[in-house]
Write a protein that holds these residues in place. Structure first.
Motif, PDB file in Angstrom:
ATOM      1  N   ASP A  69       0.819  -1.216   0.000  1.00 40.02           N
ATOM      2  CA  ASP A  69       0.000   0.000   0.000  1.00 40.02           C
ATOM      3  C   ASP A  69       0.851   1.263   0.000  1.00 40.02           C
ATOM      4  N   LYS A  70       2.179   1.102   0.174  1.00 34.88           N
ATOM      5  CA  LYS A  70       3.088   2.239   0.055  1.00 34.88           C
ATOM      6  C   LYS A  70       4.453   1.722  -0.354  1.00 34.88           C
ATOM      7  N   ASN A  71       5.216   2.571  -1.028  1.00 31.40           N
ATOM      8  CA  ASN A  71       6.526   2.154  -1.522  1.00 31.40           C
ATOM      9  C   ASN A  71       7.585   2.600  -0.532  1.00 31.40           C
ATOM     10  N   GLU A  72       7.750   1.816   0.554  1.00 31.54           N
ATOM     11  CA  GLU A  72       8.700   2.253   1.578  1.00 31.54           C
ATOM     12  C   GLU A  72       9.703   1.197   1.986  1.00 31.54           C
ATOM     13  N   THR A  73       9.672   0.026   1.360  1.00 32.20           N
ATOM     14  CA  THR A  73      10.659  -0.992   1.696  1.00 32.20           C
ATOM     15  C   THR A  73      11.181  -1.617   0.410  1.00 32.20           C
ATOM     16  N   LEU A  74      12.300  -2.295   0.522  1.00 32.72           N
ATOM     17  CA  LEU A  74      12.878  -2.985  -0.632  1.00 32.72           C
ATOM     18  C   LEU A  74      11.911  -3.977  -1.247  1.00 32.72           C
ATOM     19  N   ALA A  75      11.171  -4.694  -0.395  1.00 29.90           N
ATOM     20  CA  ALA A  75      10.230  -5.699  -0.891  1.00 29.90           C
ATOM     21  C   ALA A  75       9.185  -5.071  -1.814  1.00 29.90           C
TER      22      ALA A  75
ATOM     23  N   THR B 265      -4.007   0.558  -3.314  1.00 28.73           N
ATOM     24  CA  THR B 265      -4.943   0.757  -2.208  1.00 28.73           C
ATOM     25  C   THR B 265      -6.335   0.511  -2.785  1.00 28.73           C
ATOM     26  N   CYS B 266      -7.349   0.688  -1.970  1.00 25.52           N
ATOM     27  CA  CYS B 266      -8.707   0.477  -2.483  1.00 25.52           C
ATOM     28  C   CYS B 266      -9.093   1.551  -3.498  1.00 25.52           C
ATOM     29  N   ASP B 267      -8.388   2.654  -3.486  1.00 22.39           N
ATOM     30  CA  ASP B 267      -8.829   3.808  -4.271  1.00 22.39           C
ATOM     31  C   ASP B 267      -8.111   4.000  -5.599  1.00 22.39           C
ATOM     32  N   ASN B 268      -7.012   3.282  -5.844  1.00 20.56           N
ATOM     33  CA  ASN B 268      -6.244   3.610  -7.051  1.00 20.56           C
ATOM     34  C   ASN B 268      -6.283   2.521  -8.120  1.00 20.56           C
ATOM     35  N   THR B 269      -7.251   1.603  -8.031  1.00 21.83           N
ATOM     36  CA  THR B 269      -7.374   0.582  -9.072  1.00 21.83           C
ATOM     37  C   THR B 269      -8.831   0.185  -9.233  1.00 21.83           C
ATOM     38  N   GLU B 270      -9.166  -0.286 -10.427  1.00 24.22           N
ATOM     39  CA  GLU B 270     -10.499  -0.846 -10.675  1.00 24.22           C
ATOM     40  C   GLU B 270     -10.487  -2.335 -10.404  1.00 24.22           C
ATOM     41  N   GLY B 271      -9.279  -2.902 -10.226  1.00 16.60           N
ATOM     42  CA  GLY B 271      -9.135  -4.346 -10.063  1.00 16.60           C
ATOM     43  C   GLY B 271      -9.656  -4.824  -8.720  1.00 16.60           C
ATOM     44  N   LEU B 272      -9.781  -6.131  -8.611  1.00 16.52           N
ATOM     45  CA  LEU B 272     -10.193  -6.752  -7.353  1.00 16.52           C
ATOM     46  C   LEU B 272      -9.010  -6.699  -6.392  1.00 16.52           C
ATOM     47  N   VAL B 273      -9.275  -6.292  -5.135  1.00 14.75           N
ATOM     48  CA  VAL B 273      -8.202  -6.110  -4.155  1.00 14.75           C
ATOM     49  C   VAL B 273      -8.553  -6.796  -2.842  1.00 14.75           C
ATOM     50  N   LEU B 274      -7.574  -7.511  -2.291  1.00 18.89           N
ATOM     51  CA  LEU B 274      -7.643  -7.931  -0.888  1.00 18.89           C
ATOM     52  C   LEU B 274      -6.680  -7.017  -0.141  1.00 18.89           C
ATOM     53  N   TYR B 275      -7.197  -6.274   0.829  1.00 22.49           N
ATOM     54  CA  TYR B 275      -6.381  -5.336   1.598  1.00 22.49           C
ATOM     55  C   TYR B 275      -6.347  -5.832   3.038  1.00 22.49           C
ATOM     56  N   VAL B 276      -5.187  -6.313   3.474  1.00 22.95           N
ATOM     57  CA  VAL B 276      -5.032  -6.806   4.837  1.00 22.95           C
ATOM     58  C   VAL B 276      -4.357  -5.705   5.653  1.00 22.95           C
ATOM     59  N   LYS B 277      -5.106  -5.159   6.614  1.00 25.22           N
ATOM     60  CA  LYS B 277      -4.627  -4.005   7.385  1.00 25.22           C
ATOM     61  C   LYS B 277      -4.446  -4.359   8.844  1.00 25.22           C
ATOM     62  N   GLU B 278      -3.241  -4.145   9.351  1.00 28.64           N
ATOM     63  CA  GLU B 278      -3.036  -4.328  10.784  1.00 28.64           C
ATOM     64  C   GLU B 278      -3.729  -3.188  11.529  1.00 28.64           C
ATOM     65  N   ALA B 279      -4.494  -3.546  12.550  1.00 29.71           N
ATOM     66  CA  ALA B 279      -5.225  -2.544  13.331  1.00 29.71           C
ATOM     67  C   ALA B 279      -5.484  -3.110  14.718  1.00 29.71           C
TER      68      ALA B 279
ATOM     69  N   TYR C 123     -14.843  -5.771   5.906  1.00 22.78           N
ATOM     70  CA  TYR C 123     -15.855  -5.084   5.104  1.00 22.78           C
ATOM     71  C   TYR C 123     -15.476  -5.087   3.629  1.00 22.78           C
ATOM     72  N   PHE C 124     -16.494  -4.858   2.802  1.00 25.23           N
ATOM     73  CA  PHE C 124     -16.321  -4.750   1.363  1.00 25.23           C
ATOM     74  C   PHE C 124     -16.474  -3.287   0.979  1.00 25.23           C
ATOM     75  N   ASP C 125     -15.701  -2.863  -0.010  1.00 23.35           N
ATOM     76  CA  ASP C 125     -15.808  -1.502  -0.513  1.00 23.35           C
ATOM     77  C   ASP C 125     -15.707  -1.561  -2.039  1.00 23.35           C
ATOM     78  N   ASP C 126     -16.814  -1.922  -2.686  1.00 25.02           N
ATOM     79  CA  ASP C 126     -16.911  -2.061  -4.141  1.00 25.02           C
ATOM     80  C   ASP C 126     -15.948  -3.115  -4.696  1.00 25.02           C
ATOM     81  N   ASN C 127     -14.720  -2.724  -5.073  1.00 27.98           N
ATOM     82  CA  ASN C 127     -13.748  -3.667  -5.650  1.00 27.98           C
ATOM     83  C   ASN C 127     -12.804  -4.223  -4.591  1.00 27.98           C
TER      84      ASN C 127
END
Length: 185
Positions: free
Chosen positions: A120-126, A134-148, A154-158
């Motif tokens: 979700d961000k370009n901050e490591t070598l990997a 992120t959920c907002d910058n693609t039309e593609g299907l996304v699985l977003y695993v967020k540590e919290a 929840y689902f948010d369109d794509n």
């Protein structure tokens, strides 16, 4: 003593298993515990193959997880690939890795969709050579695993979003997969 998953299902359907080893979910789906994993049997969409599908948690352990929002079902049905994205600077990578691995296994083997590793961000070598998604910058299907600190799914369109930490992320993934299989609403 039953030695195979099939033998366990047979006993389960006759009501002969202790509930911690097997139960019928919604009076339809047989779930049995084998080697610390839960298994159910489902026919392939064309009805040609019976799959033994494994989960780390049975549906009885996931009823407290509600799924919010709505998913673009057309996209889910037609996508041949999907992005898997997460924060590369998170602190508990093992929970994220396990959740992602479980999800990818189902999506690849049962739904025939190919995962594309993203960050979700370009901050490591990997993440240097991976798409930044992120959920907002693609039309593609996304699985977003967020540590919290708190868990939610929840689902948010794509976008399919699982928030939490450690094994709560894995529980969230199992909850989504059981929704995909129409076993849980």
């Amino acid at each position: 003593l039953p030695e195979t998953i099939d033998e366990l299902h047979e006993l389960n359907l006759k009501g002969k298993l202790n509930p911690e080893h097997g139960y019928l979910y919604n009076d339809v789906y047989s779930f049995v515990k084998f080697d610390d994993l839960w298994y159910t049997q489902l026919m392939s969409p064309k009805g040609t193959r019976l799959y033994n599908i494994q989960f780390r948690y049975g549906p009885g352990e996931l009823e407290d997880i509600k799924i919010g929002g709505s998913l673009n079902i057309g996209l889910l049905d037609t996508a041949t690939e999907y992005y898997v994205t997460f924060n590369p600077l998170g602190n508990n990578f093992s929970g994220v890795a396990l959740a992602v691995s479980d999800f990818n296994q189902h999506m690849t083997n049962i739904f025939f969709k190919k995962p594309i590793a993203a960050c979700d961000k370009n901050e490591t070598l990997a993440c240097r050579d991976r798409p930044i998604i992120t959920c907002d910058n693609t039309e593609g299907l996304v699985l977003y695993v967020k540590e919290a600190n708190s868990s939610k799914v929840y689902f948010d369109d794509n976008c399919i979003v699982v928030e939490g930490s450690g094994l709560e992320l894995v529980r969230g993934i199992d909850r989504i997969l059981l929704w995909f299989y129409d076993i849980m609403e």
